[in-house]
Design a protein around this motif. Structure first.
Motif, mmCIF file in Angstrom:
data_model
loop_
_atom_site.group_PDB
_atom_site.id
_atom_site.type_symbol
_atom_site.label_atom_id
_atom_site.label_comp_id
_atom_site.label_asym_id
_atom_site.label_seq_id
_atom_site.Cartn_x
_atom_site.Cartn_y
_atom_site.Cartn_z
ATOM 1 N N LEU A 33 0.991 -1.195 0.028
ATOM 2 C CA LEU A 33 0.038 0.099 -0.243
ATOM 3 C C LEU A 33 0.749 1.368 -0.233
ATOM 4 N N LYS A 34 1.905 1.483 0.532
ATOM 5 C CA LYS A 34 3.287 2.389 0.738
ATOM 6 C C LYS A 34 3.509 2.335 -0.778
ATOM 7 N N ALA A 35 3.412 1.820 -1.289
ATOM 8 C CA ALA A 35 4.749 1.320 -2.415
ATOM 9 C C ALA A 35 3.228 2.566 -3.389
ATOM 10 N N CYS A 36 1.868 2.195 -3.694
ATOM 11 C CA CYS A 36 1.653 2.853 -4.162
ATOM 12 C C CYS A 36 1.090 4.052 -4.215
ATOM 13 N N SER A 37 1.494 4.791 -2.178
ATOM 14 C CA SER A 37 1.081 6.208 -2.050
ATOM 15 C C SER A 37 1.432 6.180 -0.756
ATOM 16 N N PRO A 38 2.761 7.052 -0.326
ATOM 17 C CA PRO A 38 2.569 7.245 1.433
ATOM 18 C C PRO A 38 1.606 7.459 1.923
ATOM 19 N N LEU A 39 0.096 8.019 1.558
ATOM 20 C CA LEU A 39 -0.760 8.453 2.179
ATOM 21 C C LEU A 39 -1.150 7.209 2.156
ATOM 22 N N LEU A 40 -1.221 5.807 1.799
ATOM 23 C CA LEU A 40 -1.682 4.657 2.326
ATOM 24 C C LEU A 40 -1.156 3.991 3.970
ATOM 25 N N ASN A 41 -0.298 4.638 3.913
ATOM 26 C CA ASN A 41 1.057 4.239 4.762
ATOM 27 C C ASN A 41 0.017 3.927 6.247
ATOM 28 N N GLU A 42 0.119 4.912 7.013
ATOM 29 C CA GLU A 42 -0.829 5.187 8.376
ATOM 30 C C GLU A 42 -2.484 5.279 8.293
ATOM 31 N N TRP A 43 -2.870 4.120 9.303
ATOM 32 C CA TRP A 43 -4.406 3.921 8.899
ATOM 33 C C TRP A 43 -4.844 4.552 10.369
ATOM 34 N N ARG A 115 -10.689 2.103 -1.342
ATOM 35 C CA ARG A 115 -10.770 3.035 -1.732
ATOM 36 C C ARG A 115 -10.167 4.110 -1.683
ATOM 37 N N ALA A 116 -9.279 4.604 -3.293
ATOM 38 C CA ALA A 116 -8.048 5.844 -2.174
ATOM 39 C C ALA A 116 -8.173 7.208 -3.768
ATOM 40 N N LYS A 117 -8.831 8.201 -3.268
ATOM 41 C CA LYS A 117 -8.425 9.405 -4.493
ATOM 42 C C LYS A 117 -7.045 9.029 -4.964
ATOM 43 N N PRO A 118 -7.099 9.790 -6.507
ATOM 44 C CA PRO A 118 -6.462 9.116 -6.991
ATOM 45 C C PRO A 118 -5.273 9.374 -6.515
ATOM 46 N N ALA A 119 -5.630 11.378 -5.755
ATOM 47 C CA ALA A 119 -4.128 11.692 -5.092
ATOM 48 C C ALA A 119 -2.866 10.822 -3.970
ATOM 49 N N ALA A 120 -4.525 10.080 -3.300
ATOM 50 C CA ALA A 120 -3.766 9.109 -2.301
ATOM 51 C C ALA A 120 -3.294 7.311 -3.280
ATOM 52 N N PHE A 121 -3.230 7.531 -5.050
ATOM 53 C CA PHE A 121 -3.195 6.335 -4.988
ATOM 54 C C PHE A 121 -1.549 6.849 -6.397
#
Length: 241
Positions: A33-43, A115-121
């Motif tokens: 997930l983090k590799a797809c976006s740094p915004l997908l690392n912390e939950w 489900r991720a907005k484009p800026a988070a993917f």
């Protein structure tokens, strides 16, 4: 393209649904997930109020946090079918993302939905492919789809998974069977004797840019793949998954 991406994994959970195990499965895909976006690392756990929604971190470097396990175990102690774990990345607006695990014991199907907005993917296919491959190895799913949220209205068959950007099916497919695909990525596994064998294929509709359901050519390619698969009885209905 402003529509969020949705990565949906449908699988069967063979064992009992315990919160620590569900969270551990989600933690196992954290690096991808983090590799797809740094915004997908912390939950963070979703809450009934804004204050609650920022209170509990789900993961630390070692895995699920003690607090998240305790809160979810308490909130789900009376839930039998399904058990739903929901979290978000703490970002609002174009950076927002959510992750949900809808768990049911087999033979019913479970789902994990990102489900991720484009800026988070990811804007590149490669990290998304690695995420799909990780989920396949972890969960042995009957299907994994990656598409934009509005593609449902544009896919050909509403009772079957859409191809969208990518679609994993647990079957070996060839270029002759799906000539419209821009890439067919074989997924390898082991047979009963421990020998390598192809257990599935990831069908990719667009490789040189992110898929967009606002791009008529992207939709045309994905639709053509869906028709080709159905003509050969290769695209299952949701009720048969």
């Amino acid at each position: 393209m402003k529509r969020p991406y949705e990565l949906t994994t449908i699988f069967r959970q063979p064992g009992p649904l315990h919160v620590p195990a569900m969270l551990t499965e989600l933690h196992s895909i954290r690096q991808e997930l983090k590799a797809c976006s740094p915004l997908l690392n912390e939950w963070l756990l979703k809450g009934n109020t804004k204050d609650e929604a920022y209170r509990y971190e789900v993961f630390d470097s070692a895995g699920p946090t003690t607090a998240a396990i305790a809160v979810l175990t308490e909130s789900l102690k009376t839930a039998v079918d399904p058990k739903i774990v929901s979290m978000w990345n703490g970002k609002e607006g174009p950076d927002g993302a959510s992750l949900q695990y809808v768990g049911r014991v087999a033979p019913e199907t479970s789902m994990i939905v990102l489900r991720a907005k484009p800026a988070a993917f990811s804007t590149s296919a490669e990290p998304v492919l690695k995420l799909v491959l990780k989920e396949v190895g972890l969960l042995g799913p009957s299907v994994v789809s990656v598409e934009t949220a509005s593609y449902f209205d544009k896919k050909v068959f509403k009772d079957r998974p859409g191809v969208g950007w990518m679609l994993y099916l647990p079957r070996a497919l060839t270029v002759q069977q799906v000539p419209e695909a821009r890439a067919l990525v074989p997924v390898m596994g082991k047979d009963a004797k421990g020998k390598d064998k192809q257990i599935g294929t990831i069908i990719v509709s667009v490789t040189d840019e992110p898929f967009s359901d606002e791009d008529a050519e992207h939709v045309k390619i994905a639709n053509a793949i869906e028709i080709r698969l159905v003509d050969q009885d290769l695209l299952p209905r949701f009720v048969d998954l």
